[in-house]
Design a protein around this motif. Sequence first.
Motif, PDB file in Angstrom:
ATOM      1  N   LEU A 117       0.850  -1.194   0.000  1.00 50.50           N
ATOM      2  CA  LEU A 117       0.000   0.000   0.000  1.00 50.50           C
ATOM      3  C   LEU A 117       0.885   1.244   0.000  1.00 50.50           C
ATOM      4  O   LEU A 117       1.759   1.398   0.857  1.00 50.50           O
ATOM      5  N   ILE A 118       0.698   2.098  -1.007  1.00 48.35           N
ATOM      6  CA  ILE A 118       1.493   3.320  -1.111  1.00 48.35           C
ATOM      7  C   ILE A 118       0.739   4.453  -0.429  1.00 48.35           C
ATOM      8  O   ILE A 118      -0.457   4.654  -0.660  1.00 48.35           O
ATOM      9  N   ASN A 119       1.457   5.192   0.435  1.00 38.31           N
ATOM     10  CA  ASN A 119       0.835   6.274   1.177  1.00 38.31           C
ATOM     11  C   ASN A 119       0.615   7.476   0.283  1.00 38.31           C
ATOM     12  O   ASN A 119       1.531   7.942  -0.386  1.00 38.31           O
ATOM     13  N   GLY A 120      -0.624   7.959   0.296  1.00 38.84           N
ATOM     14  CA  GLY A 120      -0.930   9.210  -0.363  1.00 38.84           C
ATOM     15  C   GLY A 120      -1.096  10.307   0.671  1.00 38.84           C
ATOM     16  O   GLY A 120      -0.268  10.458   1.572  1.00 38.84           O
ATOM     17  N   THR A 121      -2.161  11.059   0.566  1.00 41.76           N
ATOM     18  CA  THR A 121      -2.456  12.130   1.515  1.00 41.76           C
ATOM     19  C   THR A 121      -3.541  11.665   2.474  1.00 41.76           C
ATOM     20  O   THR A 121      -4.629  11.269   2.035  1.00 41.76           O
ATOM     21  N   PHE A 122      -3.245  11.727   3.761  1.00 45.46           N
ATOM     22  CA  PHE A 122      -4.214  11.341   4.789  1.00 45.46           C
ATOM     23  C   PHE A 122      -4.641  12.607   5.542  1.00 45.46           C
ATOM     24  O   PHE A 122      -3.795  13.327   6.074  1.00 45.46           O
ATOM     25  N   GLY A 123      -5.959  12.861   5.593  1.00 48.85           N
ATOM     26  CA  GLY A 123      -6.453  13.987   6.379  1.00 48.85           C
ATOM     27  C   GLY A 123      -6.193  13.784   7.864  1.00 48.85           C
ATOM     28  O   GLY A 123      -6.104  12.655   8.352  1.00 48.85           O
ATOM     29  N   THR A 124      -6.045  14.900   8.589  1.00 45.28           N
ATOM     30  CA  THR A 124      -5.701  14.790  10.013  1.00 45.28           C
ATOM     31  C   THR A 124      -6.801  14.108  10.822  1.00 45.28           C
ATOM     32  O   THR A 124      -6.537  13.586  11.903  1.00 45.28           O
ATOM     33  N   SER A 125      -8.035  14.104  10.310  1.00 48.02           N
ATOM     34  CA  SER A 125      -9.107  13.378  11.015  1.00 48.02           C
ATOM     35  C   SER A 125      -9.590  12.188  10.209  1.00 48.02           C
ATOM     36  O   SER A 125     -10.697  11.687  10.407  1.00 48.02           O
ATOM     37  N   THR A 160       4.602   9.307  14.005  1.00 46.63           N
ATOM     38  CA  THR A 160       3.847  10.547  14.171  1.00 46.63           C
ATOM     39  C   THR A 160       2.399  10.302  13.773  1.00 46.63           C
ATOM     40  O   THR A 160       2.130   9.777  12.678  1.00 46.63           O
ATOM     41  N   VAL A 161       1.477  10.676  14.634  1.00 48.99           N
ATOM     42  CA  VAL A 161       0.042  10.551  14.379  1.00 48.99           C
ATOM     43  C   VAL A 161      -0.544  11.956  14.390  1.00 48.99           C
ATOM     44  O   VAL A 161      -0.493  12.650  15.414  1.00 48.99           O
ATOM     45  N   SER A 162      -1.084  12.385  13.223  1.00 47.91           N
ATOM     46  CA  SER A 162      -1.610  13.748  13.117  1.00 47.91           C
ATOM     47  C   SER A 162      -2.942  13.907  13.831  1.00 47.91           C
ATOM     48  O   SER A 162      -3.337  15.020  14.188  1.00 47.91           O
ATOM     49  N   GLY A 163      -3.670  12.820  14.016  1.00 46.01           N
ATOM     50  CA  GLY A 163      -4.939  12.863  14.733  1.00 46.01           C
ATOM     51  C   GLY A 163      -4.834  12.147  16.056  1.00 46.01           C
ATOM     52  O   GLY A 163      -3.911  12.386  16.835  1.00 46.01           O
ATOM     53  N   ASP A 164      -5.767  11.206  16.319  1.00 46.40           N
ATOM     54  CA  ASP A 164      -5.805  10.458  17.573  1.00 46.40           C
ATOM     55  C   ASP A 164      -5.134   9.102  17.411  1.00 46.40           C
ATOM     56  O   ASP A 164      -5.149   8.496  16.330  1.00 46.40           O
ATOM     57  N   LEU A 165      -4.578   8.619  18.515  1.00 42.11           N
ATOM     58  CA  LEU A 165      -4.054   7.256  18.597  1.00 42.11           C
ATOM     59  C   LEU A 165      -4.999   6.474  19.495  1.00 42.11           C
ATOM     60  O   LEU A 165      -5.162   6.807  20.681  1.00 42.11           O
ATOM     61  N   ILE A 166      -5.603   5.403  18.927  1.00 45.21           N
ATOM     62  CA  ILE A 166      -6.616   4.643  19.651  1.00 45.21           C
ATOM     63  C   ILE A 166      -6.186   3.185  19.698  1.00 45.21           C
ATOM     64  O   ILE A 166      -5.935   2.561  18.653  1.00 45.21           O
ATOM     65  N   THR A 180       4.988  10.935  18.558  1.00 42.67           N
ATOM     66  CA  THR A 180       4.334  12.245  18.570  1.00 42.67           C
ATOM     67  C   THR A 180       2.875  12.066  18.179  1.00 42.67           C
ATOM     68  O   THR A 180       2.582  11.520  17.110  1.00 42.67           O
ATOM     69  N   VAL A 181       1.975  12.515  19.045  1.00 40.08           N
ATOM     70  CA  VAL A 181       0.537  12.425  18.779  1.00 40.08           C
ATOM     71  C   VAL A 181      -0.037  13.836  18.867  1.00 40.08           C
ATOM     72  O   VAL A 181      -0.003  14.465  19.928  1.00 40.08           O
ATOM     73  N   MET A 182      -0.546  14.295  17.717  1.00 39.50           N
ATOM     74  CA  MET A 182      -1.091  15.652  17.678  1.00 39.50           C
ATOM     75  C   MET A 182      -2.507  15.716  18.233  1.00 39.50           C
ATOM     76  O   MET A 182      -2.990  16.790  18.607  1.00 39.50           O
ATOM     77  N   GLY A 183      -3.204  14.611  18.286  1.00 38.48           N
ATOM     78  CA  GLY A 183      -4.550  14.558  18.844  1.00 38.48           C
ATOM     79  C   GLY A 183      -4.537  13.931  20.225  1.00 38.48           C
ATOM     80  O   GLY A 183      -3.661  14.199  21.039  1.00 38.48           O
ATOM     81  N   ASP A 184      -5.517  13.055  20.477  1.00 39.12           N
ATOM     82  CA  ASP A 184      -5.668  12.414  21.782  1.00 39.12           C
ATOM     83  C   ASP A 184      -5.216  10.963  21.709  1.00 39.12           C
ATOM     84  O   ASP A 184      -5.123  10.363  20.639  1.00 39.12           O
ATOM     85  N   ILE A 185      -4.973  10.390  22.892  1.00 41.24           N
ATOM     86  CA  ILE A 185      -4.684   8.969  23.013  1.00 41.24           C
ATOM     87  C   ILE A 185      -5.761   8.327  23.861  1.00 41.24           C
ATOM     88  O   ILE A 185      -6.080   8.820  24.958  1.00 41.24           O
ATOM     89  N   PHE A 186      -6.316   7.201  23.349  1.00 44.29           N
ATOM     90  CA  PHE A 186      -7.315   6.444  24.089  1.00 44.29           C
ATOM     91  C   PHE A 186      -6.890   4.994  24.152  1.00 44.29           C
ATOM     92  O   PHE A 186      -6.485   4.406  23.148  1.00 44.29           O
ATOM     93  N   THR A 187      -6.980   4.389  25.310  1.00 44.96           N
ATOM     94  CA  THR A 187      -6.840   2.944  25.433  1.00 44.96           C
ATOM     95  C   THR A 187      -8.173   2.406  25.913  1.00 44.96           C
ATOM     96  O   THR A 187      -8.728   2.888  26.904  1.00 44.96           O
TER      97      THR A 187
END
Length: 805
Positions: A117-125, A160-166, A180-187
């Motif tokens: 899978l080739i990475n393109g553009t992923f929106g922050t959400s 690096t995660v531009s949104g949330d790490l779940i 680096t997590v720019m959003g929130d972290i949930f476990t």
Amino acid sequence: MKKFSYLGVVLLFSVLCFSQGKTYYSQADGSVNNLSNWNTSPSGGGTSPTNFSSGDIFEINHIMTANAQWVVSGTGSKVVIKANKSFTSSGSYDHALKLDIEDAGTYIHTSGSSSSLINGTFGTSSNFQINDPSGFREARPYGNLILMFDGMVTTSSALTVSGDLILKGGADLTVAYTLTVMGDIFTGVTSGLASNLIFSGAQTFNLYGSFDASYGAIGFRNATTTINLFGNNNYIVINSVSYNSGAAFSLHLQTGSQYRLLTNLGVGGSTTVDGRLIFESASLALSSTTSFALNAGGGLKIASNEGISSSKTGNIRCYGSATFSSEADYEYSGSGSQNTGDLLPSSLSGNLIISNANSVTLTNSINTTGAVTVSGVLKMGGKTISGAGSFTLNSGASIYIDNPEGISSSGSTGSIQTTTRNFHSYGHYWYNGVLAQVTGTGLPTLQYGTLGILNAAGVTLSKDTEVRTIHLQGRLLMGDYDLTLSPGLSISGSEGSLTNMIVQNGTGRLIIRFDEQSQTQVPVGDYSSGSYRYSLFSLYVNASAFNSARVTLEILRGKHSSNTSAENYLTRTWSFTGTGFTSPTVNLYIQYDQNDVTGDESQIYGARYDGSLWNIMGQVNAINNTFEQTSMTGFYTVTGGEESALPVELLSFSGKLINGKVELRWETATEVDNSGFAIERNISDKWQQIGFVEGCGTSNSVKYYQFVDRDFTGSSIKYRLNQLDNDGSNSYSDVITIDALPDEFALYQNYPNPFSSESSVGNGETKVKFTLPKTMNITLKLFDISGREVNSILDGQIGSGDSCN
């Protein structure tokens, strides 16, 4: 040449257009592998592709799955997942395609590798969900990264995660490099399986959002991890932290960050706060093993009852060195009573905020060049706040003042000694000293909050003050300053008594303001000759108009100079003066002190004095030490004495113009040795006696009197009565004015008009009014609309000044 060049351009443009791929749009939910599910028109009607290898763009606008490996190739080819749409790899497929995911779009990789899978553009959400550990890759530009599998993955490079790490379903993420997590972290927990975040070395964890590990744990292995928090008004919920031997983490709130701690947190290393750390509950604690530092520019919001304490029992519990900068901000916002604590710097250049609505008590005096703001309740605790900074008590906030000098508006006396002082009129000021206090000049002149007197030794006004709410558990002494009670006055606290009252002990006046019909009850007393005396009065006032209306009370110790009672009387006088009332009606109730009584109390009558006459109000209630009178038409001086020593009680005095003559009438309730009444008329600003009516001597029943002035002249005239006793003493009644005669005959429009005796119009009645300048023969006739006489209403002599309806 021009034509040839033009054709060349057209041919080149055609070649370029031919080389570009097409865009195909999904037509319905279903398989991405089915060519018939794609069309060049979003709504159908175009053409479907013949293959997936021509460099085309495939836009997913539905909920789609793959039932085989999907290979999308060719120059410029890619797959775009639109917002709120999804693509699920339903089998163990390693799709070979370039993938763009818009915000709120979702890709779900169920199993197998995703290396093709080739990475393109992923929106922050955007959402990238991995249900199999083998599908995880660090180097993708993740928006929201969702790991949902029962297993573990370990990073082999920075993530690096531009949104949330779940993390869900038992997925454990072991971080071996910078995270680096720019959003929130949930476990979270799925099917009973908790997920965990584990740091395996001396790496850095940068978090810009919240950290919610309610259903998992955070673990540290082998070394000290540094956690940097950058967020604004985010929170931390960590229910479990584990360490192996030699492992720890250090916490650093970066400048501009603001974090709320919602669970207990044990920091195995150091804690550094350059941002703002917020505790929402008194029961929460951040425990730091090696050190805790609140640096300049940082902030701390404290909820624990102990404040910032070295006892290691508050919100901050440091088992190494603890430093709290004088340049940081401190806020106390607990739900229970708090102390500031012994670790709050005694010198501050940052801000101190008291927002606790229960109370915050100073542990130490504060010298500040910053701002102290109270929007809750501050108890001074015998301490002072001073320095070149400012102090502000906001509307609705409270301060408990125990300094004998109260609160001053300037200078170096009192509880507050900062350069700038702002005491709000709607603040609440409680004086709770042990020694006698003064209010201080800082107390607002217009005090619409509560003025609380909690000092048994007494509090004295330092300036003229108007209050709306008073709480009395001690004496409020007026001294030489006026105390004005605002409309809507409320007095609370202990029941009025010798030790809980307003005291006139100087030249200050007690003033009660009225803006409408109301009743005011005030526990009041006086101080004279080394003793206090208590009384209580209730004053009801109604009037046809209130224009800056007020009543002033002055209490005088001793027998009134005009009270001739020989043996039985009160040795106090209450003088009420009213202004700004039109046609007032007054009810007055007075409770006096037993020490006010001289002689036989059963022989004492309450009496009101209008400046010339005493009027009996009735016998005092010797059991309750009270007297009262209702329906008075003014404000008077009142006291008590013998009935015989208070000569005449004049109930009324009035006059009326009848047939060119003025008829005067008056009545008395009681008389003592009354010789009679000289009737006086004011002509050209001079009073002249025009007659005399004998009195009834001594009487306890109502007597009626009349006198007719037959020589009435002028536009209006004034009359008064001069009451004479047999011993030669006298007193004057109020002055009354009789209006002038009309200058000419006047006939006014009848009302209602029209009217008819044969219908409901006017109910068959009408009124006709006229006035006469002298006695005249009058004929009044009624004609209908056609000019026909209907009735003769009046035919006879009518007196001057009369009117007829």
